[in-house]
Design an enzyme around this catalytic site. Structure first.
Site, PDB file in Angstrom:
ATOM      1  N   ASP A  88       0.836  -1.201   0.000  1.00  0.00           N
ATOM      2  CA  ASP A  88       0.000   0.000   0.000  1.00  0.00           C
ATOM      3  C   ASP A  88       0.876   1.258   0.000  1.00  0.00           C
ATOM      4  O   ASP A  88       1.638   1.494   0.942  1.00  0.00           O
ATOM      5  CB  ASP A  88      -0.879  -0.077   1.264  1.00  0.00           C
ATOM      6  CG  ASP A  88      -1.980   0.942   1.261  1.00  0.00           C
ATOM      7  OD1 ASP A  88      -1.977   1.840   0.408  1.00  0.00           O
ATOM      8  OD2 ASP A  88      -2.857   0.839   2.151  1.00  0.00           O
ATOM      9  N   ASP A  94     -10.572   4.085  -1.308  1.00  0.00           N
ATOM     10  CA  ASP A  94     -11.194   3.089  -0.422  1.00  0.00           C
ATOM     11  C   ASP A  94     -12.721   3.031  -0.553  1.00  0.00           C
ATOM     12  O   ASP A  94     -13.394   4.054  -0.601  1.00  0.00           O
ATOM     13  CB  ASP A  94     -10.860   3.406   1.040  1.00  0.00           C
ATOM     14  CG  ASP A  94      -9.383   3.210   1.333  1.00  0.00           C
ATOM     15  OD1 ASP A  94      -8.588   3.092   0.385  1.00  0.00           O
ATOM     16  OD2 ASP A  94      -9.026   3.188   2.522  1.00  0.00           O
TER      17      ASP A  94
HETATM   18  C1  GLA Z   1      -5.459   2.283   2.854  1.00  0.00           C
HETATM   19  C2  GLA Z   1      -5.987   1.147   1.972  1.00  0.00           C
HETATM   20  C3  GLA Z   1      -7.029   0.339   2.746  1.00  0.00           C
HETATM   21  C4  GLA Z   1      -6.403  -0.205   4.030  1.00  0.00           C
HETATM   22  C5  GLA Z   1      -5.806   0.938   4.849  1.00  0.00           C
HETATM   23  C6  GLA Z   1      -5.008   0.419   6.036  1.00  0.00           C
HETATM   24  O1  GLA Z   1      -6.450   3.224   3.141  1.00  0.00           O
HETATM   25  O2  GLA Z   1      -6.540   1.654   0.794  1.00  0.00           O
HETATM   26  O3  GLA Z   1      -7.529  -0.713   1.954  1.00  0.00           O
HETATM   27  O4  GLA Z   1      -5.395  -1.112   3.673  1.00  0.00           O
HETATM   28  O5  GLA Z   1      -4.947   1.748   4.071  1.00  0.00           O
HETATM   29  O6  GLA Z   1      -4.384   1.429   6.757  1.00  0.00           O
END
Ligand code: GLA
Length: 396
Positions: A153, A221
């Site tokens: 990520d 998200d």
């Molecule tokens: C980001 C990702 C999410 C999750 C969070 C965890 O927002 O897009 O899917 O993994 O981080 O902190």
């Protein structure tokens, strides 16, 4: 046979054997994510409140609910498992995960696989330790634990990218960061699904495969609301050509069963994700699902569409304002067809089978109704609930 022709015979035999071995090895090597990954991820429901006991309970429930037998495999721990590094720089788990190797053994013992999460930045999105400058070491640690899947990520790597002189240089830094971790994983010799998470920036679908991504998030998200899920899902129009076996567009994890949407909205979620050949990563608490949620997540016909071996993502084929028809080609020549009503009230929708490429009479199964459409004609008209879907499998 003269000794000369016998030698020639041996040489030809050797060449044939070599050709056979080299041509058959790649085909025999199991392809990582030949169909979109299926499993569960901790983030949507548990966020930071995830620990060893909860992960074990999810693995137990994945088996007892029938999800494993329906095709779900990965148990993925998202952010907040990370501790500090020891004197040698080796990443440690925090107190919530006392023994990751033992947890992996437990999950493997159930016939499931374990996934983990990190960032190419110094910190993860939740502010925990990332993998910057420790890529090889971390990949080795994951392999030693028995990890089968890594979600990587971007998050604080954005700070590193800000030091680049030009946007093109920043873009290259991101590509290099993903490639670096991919190479580190390959070097371990342990197969791991490599999931890119950088929210769909820089048209990731165009370069995701070149940095080793098996899937790449195409969006920001998701949240457990119809507007979030539907904007993401219907916003995938046009991306179908970038998906193929081993390389999938990822419109984010499922919210089915988390309580923020109505059943018709969750059926839209599952149907659209299946047509999109999206990863099916449940994001609810599997240990306390209602029978309705279990039935939605394990619907065989929906999963068969998602996992169709042709691996061809579907796309929008018709729209009229908030009414949309999406279709996906399937390996046996059938098509998955979704009639989606994005308005709040039930409306009639009509699908014309000839416009989908069918000549002559068709057979149509109404998947969520669990019944065949009686005598479908050249067109089929049906009432589609508000925010809902009628999902068909159409064949000759
Ligand atoms: C980001 C990702 C999410 C999750 C969070 C965890 O927002 O897009 O899917 O993994 O981080 O902190």
């Amino acid at each position: 046979m003269s000794s000369f022709s016998y030698r020639r015979f041996l040489v030809v035999l050797a060449i044939c054997a070599t050709a056979l071995i080299t041509s058959s090895s790649p085909a025999q090597a199991p392809k990582i994510s030949a169909t979109p990954p299926m499993g569960w991820n901790s983030w949507n429901h548990f966020a930071r409140k995830i620990d060893d006991a909860t992960v074990r309970a999810q693995a137990d429930a994945m088996v007892s609910s029938g999800m494993r037998d329906a095709g779900y495999v990965y148990i993925n721990i998202d952010d907040t498992w990370e501790g500090t590094r020891d004197a040698q720089g080796v990443i440690q788990t925090n107190e919530k995960f006392p023994n990751m190797k033992a947890l992996a053994d437990y999950v493997h013992g159930k016939g499931l696989k374990l996934g983990i999460y990190s960032s190419p930045g110094a910190k993860t999105c939740a502010g925990f330790e990332g993998s910057l400058n420790h890529e090889e070491q971390d990949a080795q640690t994951y392999a030693a634990w028995g990890i089968d899947y890594l979600k990587y990520d971007l998050c604080s790597f954005g700070q590193v990218m800000k030091t680049a002189a030009t946007p093109a240089a920043a873009h290259q830094m991101m590509l290099d960061a993903y490639t670096k971790m991919h190479d580190a994983i390959v070097k371990t010799g342990r197969p791991m699904v490599f999931s890119l998470c950088q929210y769909g920036n820089d048209a990731v679908w165009r370069w995701g495969p070149s940095v080793g991504g098996n899937l790449w998030r195409t969006t920001d998200d998701i949240s457990d609301r119809y507007y979030s899920m539907s904007n993401i899902g219907f916003g995938q129009a046009g991306l179908s050509k970038y998906a193929a076996p081993g390389h999938w567009n990822d419109p984010d994890m499922l919210e089915v069963g988390n309580g923020g949407m109505k059943p018709d909205e969750y059926r839209t979620h599952m149907s659209l994700w299946a047509i999109l050949a999206a990863p099916l990563l449940a994001g609810n608490d599997l240990s306390s699902m209602t029978p309705e949620t279990t039935a939605m997540l394990t619907n065989k016909d929906v999963i068969a569409i998602d996992q169709d071996p042709l691996g061809k993502q579907g796309d929008r084929v018709w729209s009229e304002g908030s009414l949309e028809i999406w279709a996906r080609d399937l390996k046996d020549g059938a098509k998955a067809v979704g009639l989606f009503n994005r308005t709040g009230a039930a409306l009639d929708m009509t699908v014309d089978f000839a416009s989908l490429g069918f000549k002559g009479p068709v057979h149509a199964r109404n998947i969520w109704a669990g019944a065949d459409v009686p005598n479908p004609g050249a067109t089929f008209t049906t009432i589609v609930p508000g925010h809902g879907v009628v999902l068909l499998r159409v064949s000759k």
